[in-house]
Write an enzyme that holds these catalytic residues in place. Structure first.
Site, PDB file in Angstrom:
ATOM      1  N   ASP A 128      -0.242   5.055   0.570  1.00  0.00           N
ATOM      2  CA  ASP A 128      -0.564   6.117   1.520  1.00  0.00           C
ATOM      3  C   ASP A 128      -0.459   5.586   2.956  1.00  0.00           C
ATOM      4  O   ASP A 128      -1.142   4.633   3.300  1.00  0.00           O
ATOM      5  CB  ASP A 128      -1.990   6.614   1.253  1.00  0.00           C
ATOM      6  N   ASP A 148      -1.295  -0.078   5.982  1.00  0.00           N
ATOM      7  CA  ASP A 148      -1.534   0.636   7.247  1.00  0.00           C
ATOM      8  C   ASP A 148      -3.000   0.604   7.660  1.00  0.00           C
ATOM      9  O   ASP A 148      -3.346   1.139   8.707  1.00  0.00           O
ATOM     10  CB  ASP A 148      -1.064   2.096   7.133  1.00  0.00           C
ATOM     11  N   LYS A 184      -9.449  -2.879  -2.782  1.00  0.00           N
ATOM     12  CA  LYS A 184      -9.134  -3.552  -1.514  1.00  0.00           C
ATOM     13  C   LYS A 184     -10.273  -3.331  -0.525  1.00  0.00           C
ATOM     14  O   LYS A 184     -10.769  -2.216  -0.460  1.00  0.00           O
ATOM     15  CB  LYS A 184      -7.847  -2.955  -0.901  1.00  0.00           C
ATOM     16  N   ASP A 234       0.872  -1.176   0.000  1.00  0.00           N
ATOM     17  CA  ASP A 234       0.000   0.000   0.000  1.00  0.00           C
ATOM     18  C   ASP A 234       0.915   1.234   0.000  1.00  0.00           C
ATOM     19  O   ASP A 234       2.068   1.157   0.401  1.00  0.00           O
ATOM     20  CB  ASP A 234      -0.882  -0.039   1.250  1.00  0.00           C
TER      21      ASP A 234
HETATM   22 MG   LIG Z   1      -2.848   3.293   3.266  1.00  0.00          MG
END
Ligand SMILES: [Mg+2]
Length: 262
Positions: free
Chosen positions: A10, A204, A179, A8
Site C-alpha cells: 500500500d 512508504d 512491521k 510494502d
Molecule cells: Mg505502505
C-alpha cells in the site's frame, strides 16, 4: 548479484485500487532477473492467495509465495510460542486461515490469546468478550499497531485503533508482531533465504517499513508515493538509506539500490 527485496504494497505498489506507475515494470524486472522478493504487508485481512489475486488483477504477475502478511507472521510466532494453542480472533479470513494453518483452534471461550487484526466486521460485543478474556488471563496479541490506513476515500481506522480500545479497557499492553517488529522482519528475510546485508526494504511508512528495516540492519528505500513526504523526514532520528519519488525510480537503478547495502 546476491540480493533481494522486501516490498510494502500500500503506497508502494498501489494506492487503493490504483496501480502506481512503474510498479509492474519493477516487479517484472525482478522476475526476469530471478531476484528474490517478498511483498510484506501489515494488512491481516486477506490470505496470501487473496493478495496475490488482487495483485494479478492489477496487472502484477506474482504467486502467493511472493506474499508475506502480518497474519502469517503472527500465526507462526504463536505456533512457536505455544504449539496447538487457542485464540479468540477479532479479525477476518486472512488471520483465521493463518492460525488454522499453524495448528491453532479458534474458540469463543477461555482462549490462550486474544488476537487482533483489521476488519470491518467486529462489533462492541466482541470487544466486550475480548476484554473479559484478557482480564481472565488471555494474552493480547496484535497483528500490527498501524493507527490508520489510507483508502481512496481517506483514512480508515487501523488495527492499532482497535487494539487501543482493548488496552485502555484492560490496562494490558498488546504484543505486536507486524512491521516494524523484528519477528516479522526477520521471518521475511528467512523466507528469502538471504543474509541481513543482502536485503533491501522498500516502503512508504517511516514508523513501520523504514524503522523495521533500519533496526534489522537492512538497506532501506523510502518511496514518497504513499503516506510520507520529504518534509516529514526531519521528524525522525533514523533515516532511510535512499529516498525516491516512487518505485518507478528504482527500475533502472537496481544495482545501485542493492549495492548501497554493503
Ligand atoms: Mg505502505
Amino acid at each position: 548479484m546476491n540480493h533481494g527485496f522486501l516490498i510494502d504494497m500500500d503506497g508502494v505498489i498501489y494506492r487503493g485500487s490504483e496501480l502506481i506507475p512503474g510498479a509492474e515494470k519493477f516487479i517484472s524486472k525482478l522476475r526476469r532477473e530471478d531476484i528474490p522478493f517478498l511483498f510484506l504487508t501489515n494488512n491481516s485481512q486477506r490470505t496470501r492467495r487473496d493478495v496475490a489475486t488482487k495483485l494479478m488483477r492489477m496487472g502484477i504477475n506474482v504467486e502467493e509465495e511472493h506474499v508475506f502478511t502480518c497474519a502469517m507472521a503472527t500465526a507462526r510466532f504463536l505456533a512457536r510460542q505455544k504449539p496447538c494453542g487457542t485464540a479468540y480472533v477479532i479479525g477476518e479470513g486472512g488471520l483465521t486461515q493463518a492460525l488454522h494453518t499453524n495448528g491453532y483452534s479458534i474458540v469463543d471461550h477461555d482462549p490462550d490469546y486474544v488476537v487482533v487484526g483489521e476488519g470491518r466486521s467486529f462489533n462492541f460485543e466482541m470487544i466486550e468478550t475480548a476484554v473479559r478474556m484478557i482480564l481472565n488471563g488471555a494474552k493480547l496479541v496484535a497483528t500490527n499497531m498501524d493507527p490508520n490506513c489510507p483508502t481512496q476515500h481517506g483514512l480508515r481506522p487501523g488495527c492499532g485503533a482497535i487494539v487501543a480500545m482493548l488496552e485502555t479497557a484492560t490496562g494490558q499492553k498488546a504484543f505486536s508482531v507486524g512491521k516494524p517488529s523484528p519477528i516479522m522482519m526477520r521471518h521475511a528475510r528467512k523466507e528469502l533465504g538471504l543474509a541481513t546485508s543482502e536485503v533491501t526494504m522498500i516502503g512508504d511508512t517511516m514508523e513501520t517499513d523504514i524503522l523495521g528495516g533500519v533496526e534489522m540492519g537492512y538497506n532501506t528505500v523510502l518511496v514518497l508515493s504513499g503516506g510520507t513526504c520529504r518534509d516529514d523526514l526531519v521528524n525522525f532520528a533514523y533515516q532511510p538509506g535512499r529516498v525516491v519519488d516512487s518505485i518507478a525510480d528504482l527500475c533502472d537503478a537496481l544495482e545501485l539500490v542493492a549495492g548501497s547495502a554493503a
